[in-house]
Motif scaffolding. Structure first.
Motif, short mmCIF file in Angstrom:
data_model
loop_
_atom_site.label_atom_id
_atom_site.label_comp_id
_atom_site.label_asym_id
_atom_site.label_seq_id
_atom_site.Cartn_x
_atom_site.Cartn_y
_atom_site.Cartn_z
N GLY A 11 0.68 -1.29 0.58
CA GLY A 11 0.02 0.02 0.36
C GLY A 11 0.65 1.16 -0.44
N GLN A 13 2.76 3.04 -2.35
CA GLN A 13 2.37 4.40 -3.32
C GLN A 13 1.55 4.54 -2.64
N TYR A 14 -0.15 4.15 -3.14
CA TYR A 14 -1.46 4.67 -2.30
C TYR A 14 -1.13 5.85 -1.13
N LYS A 15 -0.76 5.12 -0.22
CA LYS A 15 -0.48 5.78 1.36
C LYS A 15 0.16 7.31 0.29
N ARG A 17 0.73 8.78 -2.49
CA ARG A 17 -0.46 9.80 -3.20
C ARG A 17 -1.73 10.23 -2.25
N LEU A 18 -2.24 9.22 -1.07
CA LEU A 18 -2.97 9.68 -0.49
C LEU A 18 -2.73 11.06 0.74
N ILE A 64 -3.84 0.57 4.06
CA ILE A 64 -3.81 -0.17 2.34
C ILE A 64 -2.59 -1.15 2.78
N ALA A 108 -4.95 -2.79 -2.25
CA ALA A 108 -3.67 -2.10 -3.32
C ALA A 108 -4.36 -2.88 -4.13
N TYR A 113 -5.61 3.71 -8.26
CA TYR A 113 -5.29 4.08 -6.88
C TYR A 113 -6.59 5.29 -7.26
N ALA A 116 -10.00 4.76 -5.66
CA ALA A 116 -9.16 4.30 -4.28
C ALA A 116 -9.53 6.27 -3.51
N GLU A 117 -9.07 7.04 -3.92
CA GLU A 117 -8.68 8.17 -4.04
C GLU A 117 -10.61 8.62 -3.41
#
Length: 142
Positions: A11, A13-15, A17-18, A64, A108, A113, A116-117
């Protein structure tokens, strides 16, 4: 709003960006790790985050990992934590409205992504309805 965020290497990369997305929206965000994409044991990051939610240091949390299951199972070991695994916006909204979830868990490896946002935005913007749901939520802790 004060939001805690963390997870595992899947998770990461998602973290990252979030965090930017949430800060740009005016939220205060604390990163509970991991700090790199190197393999980690998710409980090492989930337990401190869940403790911060249970103690009400943060209003909401985001976790994530690859499937979302490991972080959800770990977080839900903490009293007063209601972590919900969500993969669509309806679940994200209902988790807040009916279950007063205070942590959203994202898979994830199974949601893009951008989606997810939107899950996070729905979760953060949705309020607990209370009423008949409050009686049920009050029965969750052992």
């Amino acid at each position: 709003m004060k939001i805690a965020i963390g997870g595992d290497h899947a998770g990461f990369q998602y973290k990252e960006r979030l965090i930017k997305h949430l800060v740009d929206a005016g939220h205060e965000v604390q990163d509970f790790g991991p700090k790199t994409e190197d393999s980690v044991d998710y409980p090492d990051h989930v337990h401190p985050l869940a403790t911060s939610i249970a103690s009400e240091d943060f209003e909401l949390g985001i976790l994530i990992c690859g499937s979302g299951n490991g972080v959800a199972m770990t977080a839900n070991k903490h009293e007063n934590v209601r972590a919900a695994l969500c993969w669509n916006t309806e679940l994200a909204a209902l988790a807040r409205q009916h279950n007063n979830a205070n942590i959203i868990c994202l898979p994830a490896r199974f949601v893009a992504y951008e989606y997810a946002e939107s899950l996070v935005d729905t979760f953060v913007k949705t309020a607990f309805e209370g009423g008949r749901h409050e009686r049920r939520v009050n029965k969750i802790n052992c």
